[in-house]
Design an enzyme around this catalytic site. Sequence first.
Site, mmCIF file in Angstrom:
data_model
loop_
_atom_site.group_PDB
_atom_site.id
_atom_site.type_symbol
_atom_site.label_atom_id
_atom_site.label_comp_id
_atom_site.label_asym_id
_atom_site.label_seq_id
_atom_site.Cartn_x
_atom_site.Cartn_y
_atom_site.Cartn_z
ATOM 1 N N GLY A 300 10.453 22.025 -4.085
ATOM 2 C CA GLY A 300 10.505 21.742 -5.511
ATOM 3 C C GLY A 300 11.377 22.756 -6.238
ATOM 4 N N SER A 301 11.018 23.022 -7.485
ATOM 5 C CA SER A 301 11.911 23.776 -8.376
ATOM 6 C C SER A 301 12.116 25.237 -8.010
ATOM 7 C CB SER A 301 11.393 23.676 -9.815
ATOM 8 O OG SER A 301 11.474 22.340 -10.274
#
Length: 586
Positions: A300-301
Amino acid sequence: MRQTRPPRGSRRGSPQLRLRMGFVVIAMVLSVFGARLVQLQGLDPNSYAAMAAAEGVQNVVLPAERGDILDRNGKPLAGSVDGLMVVADPQMTAEKAPELARFLYHRLDVDYVDTLRKLREPGSRFEYIARRVPATKATEVVEAADAAGFEGLDTRRDPLRDYPVGDVAANLVGFMGTDEPLAGLERTFDHQLAGTDGSARYEVGGGNRIPLGESTVTKAVDGQDLRTTIDLDLQWYAQRVLGQTVESARADSGFAVVMDSRTGELLAVADYPTFDANDPTGSPKEDLGSRAMQDVYEPGSVEKVLTVSSLMDLGLVTPRTKIVVPPQLQREDRPINDWFTHGTIHLTLAGVIAKSSNIGTVLAADKFEQGQLYDYLSAFGLGQPTDIGVRGESQGLLPDGSAWTHQMQDRIAFGQSVAVNGVQMAAAVNTIANGGVRISPSLIEGEATTDTGDVVGTDTTTKRRVVSAAAARDTMRMMERVVDPEVGVAPGAAIPGYRVAGKTGTAQATSEECGCYDGTFDVSFAGFAPADDPRFTVYVVVKNPRNGGGGGSVGGPAFAKIMSYTLQRYAVPPTGTRPSRLPVEW
């Protein structure tokens, strides 16, 4: 009255006859002995000598003491304590074997049929009944057997494996079976830990050792200790914080990694749920390994810091680069959205990181030429095992650069379509903390050889520059804005008095059954402190929180607790400098 004497001849004849008969008997006995001697020494001397020796010789294993597994300060994570084996003399136990086998089955939890066979073993004077039994228990069983009228049981020294801290680092240490290691470091480094058993061979007679008989002893060679980089106290604390975090978020599981930013040494690798290494069968199979090493998931981020640092290393952007971020970005057959609803906003690159904008990251990543992002992510260590010595480590998944499409690069730029393991991703983020130089993570102090022949440990650490020191410093300054309560998405990760750099992550999770996104999420927080002079990198991942929280609200507070404890434990003072005030909007 006159006595009548027997005739002279009859008086002499009787003794002579007896003498002759005696000589005949002696000659016959000597003939039998002579024939037997010819048979033993002339016809088949070796086989008869072996039979004689076998009937009067006992062989006993002298167990080696297994080496300890230690933390970085020499505290035991696994060790050997006094134990005994229960043994039997079948010539003494055969008569009451069924009753004795039942007796031992109930008290030692041994297999009845196998024990019955051993108690009746023909021609044997020594059989193992149970191995590695606690000394007190073994002694009590043998004494109880004697009291019940059973003969032929005894004990011998047999060190017992013990895990004095229970579940602390059990996911790394592993555990032993009855006769062999079954998991973790116990199995990976068994050759070093096990040592070599010795043996004793001596003559017995009537069930007892003959004092002046044949006796040969080969001493056991004890195993060598294995020292890890783990800090036992920090590992304990990280596990407790992680457990509280997973439970309060009503999540499935989680893990946390603590790394020395300068050396790459792993100070803690915590998993939850975990298990007690003294009783591994009391926990589900999926809890017996290390999720931080074996689970594969999309980061993810958190991956965005790798993307932007690569862009800055190429000189394509700066923290103040202006980006117009639309409400939605249409790319080929599917749109890209942000995690938060917004209209058209004007963010700097620092703002893209602080707000964790997928759209802003993709727009910045458009500046890469074909293959550049792949080369950087590979240099950060993605798609490659860390080879720290943990069995079953996953290498993650970084699609081959030749297979990248523009759409795939978009997704990878903000942490989708790429998979990692926990230690691998922690080492990648630590590259930013270490001034742009990736240092390979390590779990073993010095060096040790695995069961596959690989040499691992702090003595084999490697370094390579991935991005420039300037690019790493600018990325750090942008990451500081993530924990800023005024503009960032993770104020819960802040630590009073310290500069903290971090990044949140929220990623869709995939199901092994369908190979597709299953509607659940993995949330995370990775960061380091002090931001301007990093000493430690901490990475927390929580899988499927059901309380609606994200990387900032679930992972952030756990990160802050673990990092605070680590900084205090190692007496790291605040730097006293002012945190980053990079603009996030324009």
